[in-house]
Design a protein around this motif. Structure first.
Motif: not given
Length: 514
Positions: A435-450
């Motif tokens: 929308x008018x904001x941003x959210x963590x991307x799936x890539x970002x989530x996966x980078x954190x888990x890795x």
């Protein structure tokens, strides 16, 4: 320095053991809930505290972390000197006062002050572990320590759904009245059923060391927790980091020269203690990544393609099994530690944590999947947390156990704070429009888990370097039971009648035998 007389060590019945463990573990759960009790209020916190700045409102969260980090080593040393139960009860009452202050006001400054007082209660967990060492029979110690150690996860996991439910159903001040009431109950319960530790250190409280450590920790943790909002290259952040380095180096030099230091750096530099504290920092980092990432995946809108659209309350309920699992497997971690030694337990814990982060990469698509990898991670954390006190207490004299356990808890808190900062940076740079904001991307989530998987593996490699058999004596000769150091005999030969162990007459870690 002279020595004082130890109080006679009284036999502890099975009923008394259960009551002691219940009181101490319950107090641990209550004080650790303080870290999550305000989380459901974060979106509306500026309005609730009558401030237009979200950055200003966030001080109500940061204050608890800062106060807890400072309180743990200070309260640990005070407990070694003046009585661990006495200091634990005092810290719990400070938490009660802070909770009451938050419940009575809606202004930013007093709420922030109350949250800081709540953070003082965090010292109850390392103090409780040290009390267990001194007053419980050795045979009951592994299970008690495992249960007490699990209170970190149980409090955090239960705090979120409980506070979410109350915040939705009632005025937010009720949250803090609940904290005050439960804290008061357990403060009284500890006073009634838990005996005071007979073990004392001798010496004066190191005021200069306490002030130096406080200044260094505040500068470091402020830079870590506020760096993402202030800017990692900002003058403020860099100045605080530089100040922390200088102050902590000067503090370390001072502590090695004072007769009765706040933190015995020479004891802390022993290989088992140093490596265990390093493991605590790394495990805290790895553990907190899933704690931060999983709720975001649960609550992100389904329109992102990977968000699960859960409410705050639902997300808390999906995360709760992880905390309950930590308590449920405490007997298993205790049996493994007693049978194979805490080094094996720590290695297993880091391995399970690494597997949880790797598994999380493929289980992001449903709330059940998120619960599964969060639960597996919590089990790994439970094994790791149960092992660390045994490793610490197997390497330090009984008169330093509270301060040594507090330093280990501090290392864990620093790791968690660092993880929060690193995850914030990763997700800020790997984001998608929403929308008018941003959210963590799936890539970002996966980078954190890795990253979490990699860090957990590093923790395991550090644990491998621990000496063989490290910590195993803490359950054979580390308590105040008949075979423990607090029950050492004096010249008269009667149990408990000899001199109380002191900073100068404690047996060295290598001289204590089963």
């Amino acid at each position: 320095m002279g020595s004082s007389q130890a109080a006679p060590v009284q036999p502890v019945s099975d009923t008394s053991v259960r009551a002691i463990v219940l009181a101490l573990a319950g107090a641990g759960v209550v004080v650790t809930i303080m870290g999550t009790v305000i989380v459901p209020l974060i979106p509306t916190l500026p309005a609730l505290l009558h401030t237009s700045s979200a950055a200003d409102a966030s001080w109500a969260i940061t204050a608890t972390l800062l106060a807890g980090a400072v309180a743990m080593p200070v309260a640990g040393r005070l407990g070694d000197l003046h009585g661990k139960r006495r200091v634990l009860i005092a810290c719990t009452w400070v938490m009660v006062v802070g909770s009451s202050l938050c419940a009575l006001t809606s202004a930013l400054v007093p709420v922030t002050a109350g949250r800081a007082l709540q953070g003082v209660g965090m010292a109850a967990v390392p103090l409780g572990i040290s009390i267990m060492r001194d007053v419980l029979p050795p045979a009951r110690l592994p299970g008690a320590i495992a249960l007490m150690s699990s209170s970190f996860g149980v409090g955090g996991a239960l705090g979120l759904p409980i506070s979410s439910l109350i915040a939705q159903a009632a005025d937010w001040h009720v949250l803090f009245w609940l904290c005050a009431g439960s804290g008061a109950v357990f403060a009284v319960l500890v006073r009634v059923v838990v005996p005071e530790s007979p073990v004392r250190a001798v010496g004066r409280f190191d005021i200069v060391g306490a002030l130096g450590l406080t200044a260094g920790l505040l500068a470091m943790l402020l830079a870590i927790t506020k760096g993402s909002s202030w800017g990692w290259g900002s003058v403020t952040t860099l100045s605080l980091l530089g100040t922390a380095v200088v102050v902590l180096l000067l503090w370390g030099a001072f502590e090695t020269r004072v007769a009765a230091p706040l933190v015995d750096l020479r004891a802390s530099a022993q290989r088992p203690v140093l490596l265990t504290n390093l493991c605590a920092l790394i495990v805290g980092f790895a553990m907190y990544i899933i704690t931060l990432v999983a709720p975001q995946v649960l609550q992100l809108p389904g329109g992102t393609g990977y968000g699960l659209g859960q409410s705050m309350l639902a997300a808390g309920l999906w995360m709760a099994p992880g905390g309950l699992a930590m308590m449920a497997i405490a007997p298993l971690t205790a049996r493994l530690t007693a049978a194979r030694g805490p080094k094996v337990t720590l290695l297993l814990g880091t391995g399970v944590m690494a597997a949880a982060h790797v598994g999380g990469l493929g289980l992001l698509g449903s709330p059940v999947g998120v619960t599964v990898f969060s639960l597996v991670n919590s089990c790994g954390v439970s094994f790791a947390y149960a092992a660390m006190p045994a490793l610490i207490m197997g390497a330090v004299p009984p008169s330093q156990s509270a301060s040594a356990n507090a330093l280990n808890s501090l290392s864990r808190a620093i790791g968690m704070s660092t993880a929060s900062a690193v995850v914030a940076v990763v997700l800020a740079h790997l984001k998608v429009p929403l929308g008018t904001a941003t959210a963590p991307s799936l890539t970002g989530i996966r980078v954190c888990l890795a990253l979490g998987a990699l860090i957990a593996v590093v923790a395991g490699l550090v644990a491998l370097t621990l000496p063989t058999g490290a910590g195993q004596r803490s359950f054979r000769a580390g308590s105040a039971g008949p075979s423990g150091p607090a029950a050492s005999t004096g010249s008269g030969g009667s149990v408990g009648s000899g001199p109380r162990p002191t900073a100068t007459d404690d047996p060295s870690p290598t001289s204590v035998t089963a």
